[in-house]
Design a protein around this motif. Structure first.
Motif, mmCIF file in Angstrom:
data_model
loop_
_atom_site.group_PDB
_atom_site.id
_atom_site.type_symbol
_atom_site.label_atom_id
_atom_site.label_comp_id
_atom_site.label_asym_id
_atom_site.label_seq_id
_atom_site.Cartn_x
_atom_site.Cartn_y
_atom_site.Cartn_z
ATOM 1 N N ASN A 46 10.750 52.163 41.878
ATOM 2 C CA ASN A 46 11.141 53.565 41.749
ATOM 3 C C ASN A 46 10.768 54.198 40.419
ATOM 4 O O ASN A 46 10.383 55.347 40.366
ATOM 5 C CB ASN A 46 12.652 53.706 41.973
ATOM 6 C CG ASN A 46 13.011 53.525 43.428
ATOM 7 O OD1 ASN A 46 12.190 53.770 44.296
ATOM 8 N ND2 ASN A 46 14.212 53.072 43.700
ATOM 9 N N GLY A 47 10.906 53.478 39.336
ATOM 10 C CA GLY A 47 10.606 54.089 38.040
ATOM 11 C C GLY A 47 9.873 53.123 37.141
ATOM 12 O O GLY A 47 9.888 51.916 37.348
ATOM 13 N N LYS A 67 11.957 52.377 48.097
ATOM 14 C CA LYS A 67 12.592 53.306 49.031
ATOM 15 C C LYS A 67 12.522 52.744 50.443
ATOM 16 O O LYS A 67 11.633 51.983 50.782
ATOM 17 C CB LYS A 67 11.889 54.662 48.964
ATOM 18 C CG LYS A 67 12.033 55.330 47.624
ATOM 19 C CD LYS A 67 11.240 56.612 47.572
ATOM 20 C CE LYS A 67 11.341 57.190 46.165
ATOM 21 N NZ LYS A 67 10.480 58.327 45.980
ATOM 22 N N ARG A 68 13.479 53.153 51.269
ATOM 23 C CA ARG A 68 13.528 52.676 52.650
ATOM 24 C C ARG A 68 12.385 53.262 53.462
ATOM 25 O O ARG A 68 11.952 54.390 53.242
ATOM 26 C CB ARG A 68 14.836 53.085 53.308
ATOM 27 C CG ARG A 68 16.023 52.378 52.763
ATOM 28 C CD ARG A 68 17.253 52.776 53.523
ATOM 29 N NE ARG A 68 18.403 52.082 52.962
ATOM 30 C CZ ARG A 68 19.493 51.856 53.635
ATOM 31 N NH1 ARG A 68 19.608 52.267 54.869
ATOM 32 N NH2 ARG A 68 20.494 51.229 53.075
ATOM 33 N N ARG A 98 9.467 52.364 63.889
ATOM 34 C CA ARG A 98 8.680 51.235 64.387
ATOM 35 C C ARG A 98 8.555 50.161 63.316
ATOM 36 O O ARG A 98 8.640 48.970 63.612
ATOM 37 C CB ARG A 98 7.293 51.692 64.821
ATOM 38 C CG ARG A 98 7.319 52.542 66.091
ATOM 39 C CD ARG A 98 5.940 52.952 66.478
ATOM 40 N NE ARG A 98 5.330 53.670 65.341
ATOM 41 C CZ ARG A 98 4.042 53.896 65.183
ATOM 42 N NH1 ARG A 98 3.197 53.443 66.066
ATOM 43 N NH2 ARG A 98 3.590 54.553 64.146
ATOM 44 N N VAL A 99 8.352 50.564 62.071
ATOM 45 C CA VAL A 99 8.238 49.605 60.972
ATOM 46 C C VAL A 99 9.546 48.830 60.821
ATOM 47 O O VAL A 99 9.542 47.605 60.668
ATOM 48 C CB VAL A 99 7.864 50.313 59.647
ATOM 49 C CG1 VAL A 99 7.956 49.366 58.467
ATOM 50 C CG2 VAL A 99 6.485 50.933 59.745
ATOM 51 N N LYS A 100 10.670 49.532 60.899
ATOM 52 C CA LYS A 100 11.970 48.867 60.784
ATOM 53 C C LYS A 100 12.165 47.845 61.902
ATOM 54 O O LYS A 100 12.647 46.738 61.662
ATOM 55 C CB LYS A 100 13.098 49.897 60.828
ATOM 56 C CG LYS A 100 13.191 50.742 59.588
ATOM 57 C CD LYS A 100 14.351 51.719 59.700
ATOM 58 C CE LYS A 100 14.448 52.614 58.487
ATOM 59 N NZ LYS A 100 15.567 53.549 58.583
ATOM 60 N N ARG A 101 11.787 48.197 63.130
ATOM 61 C CA ARG A 101 11.945 47.278 64.258
ATOM 62 C C ARG A 101 11.042 46.057 64.123
ATOM 63 O O ARG A 101 11.452 44.932 64.400
ATOM 64 C CB ARG A 101 11.663 48.005 65.577
ATOM 65 C CG ARG A 101 12.823 48.860 66.021
ATOM 66 C CD ARG A 101 12.601 49.372 67.446
ATOM 67 N NE ARG A 101 13.096 50.737 67.466
ATOM 68 C CZ ARG A 101 12.390 51.812 67.751
ATOM 69 N NH1 ARG A 101 11.138 51.710 68.112
ATOM 70 N NH2 ARG A 101 12.934 52.989 67.720
ATOM 71 N N ILE A 102 9.809 46.281 63.696
ATOM 72 C CA ILE A 102 8.872 45.169 63.542
ATOM 73 C C ILE A 102 9.350 44.215 62.458
ATOM 74 O O ILE A 102 9.341 42.992 62.637
ATOM 75 C CB ILE A 102 7.448 45.687 63.244
ATOM 76 C CG1 ILE A 102 6.881 46.371 64.488
ATOM 77 C CG2 ILE A 102 6.534 44.564 62.776
ATOM 78 C CD1 ILE A 102 5.584 47.112 64.249
ATOM 79 N N VAL A 103 9.801 44.759 61.334
ATOM 80 C CA VAL A 103 10.299 43.916 60.243
ATOM 81 C C VAL A 103 11.543 43.144 60.695
ATOM 82 O O VAL A 103 11.670 41.948 60.428
ATOM 83 C CB VAL A 103 10.589 44.754 58.982
ATOM 84 C CG1 VAL A 103 11.347 43.950 57.947
ATOM 85 C CG2 VAL A 103 9.293 45.294 58.399
ATOM 86 N N ALA A 104 12.446 43.810 61.398
ATOM 87 C CA ALA A 104 13.647 43.129 61.902
ATOM 88 C C ALA A 104 13.278 42.012 62.868
ATOM 89 O O ALA A 104 13.838 40.905 62.806
ATOM 90 C CB ALA A 104 14.575 44.144 62.574
#
Length: 148
Positions: free
Chosen positions: A88-89, A97-98, A103-109
């Motif tokens: 972040n800095g 950041k989230r 789709r990215v969240k589902r694939i990672v999960a």
């Protein structure tokens, strides 16, 4: 006086393993155990060790092991590089950041679940991180409510 000689062959191919017990005085074979005599778990463990050590399928097995090793090294190095690029800095330690794409969240999960199912210690690590994250996140939101 009542002992036996044990002859054991840990062949480079698990299917050719053999153990014999021989009478120390007469030389008579008292027992002869080969891979075919092993139970299911003993066979699975013997084959797993042979695969892990690269002895099961010769060069192909060793190349698969090398690819897995290089893949793990790549994951470690690339995860640090990606974290460094997405922080972040400048000079701050924080999480990136989230992701906004569902789709990215589902694939990672799904990948986390698959890895956890195949490697129990990975599952333990994921579980510990979830608990730690829950505790820290709960504390952080509690502090924000008190400050407001």
């Amino acid at each position: 006086e009542q002992g036996v000689y044990t002859l054991s062959s840990l062949h480079s191919e698990p299917l050719k393993e053999k153990t014999m017990n021989v009478d120390q005085y007469s030389g008579n074979v008292l027992s002869n155990v080969t891979f075919a005599d092993y139970g299911f778990m003993a066979k699975a463990i013997s084959m797993g060790i042979g695969f892990h050590e690269g002895r099961l399928f010769g060069l192909l097995n060793q190349l698969v092991g090398l690819a897995l090793c290089l893949g793990l090294i790549f994951i470690v190095v690339s995860s640090f590089v990606l974290w460094w690029k997405r922080r972040n800095g400048a000079g701050q330690l924080s999480a990136p950041k989230r992701a906004v794409d569902q789709r990215v969240k589902r694939i990672v999960a799904l990948l986390i679940v698959l890895i956890s199912l195949t490697m129990p210690l990975a599952a333990l690590s994921v579980f510990a991180i979830l608990i730690l994250d829950f505790i820290l996140f709960r504390r952080r939101t509690g502090e924000e409510e008190v400050a407001a």
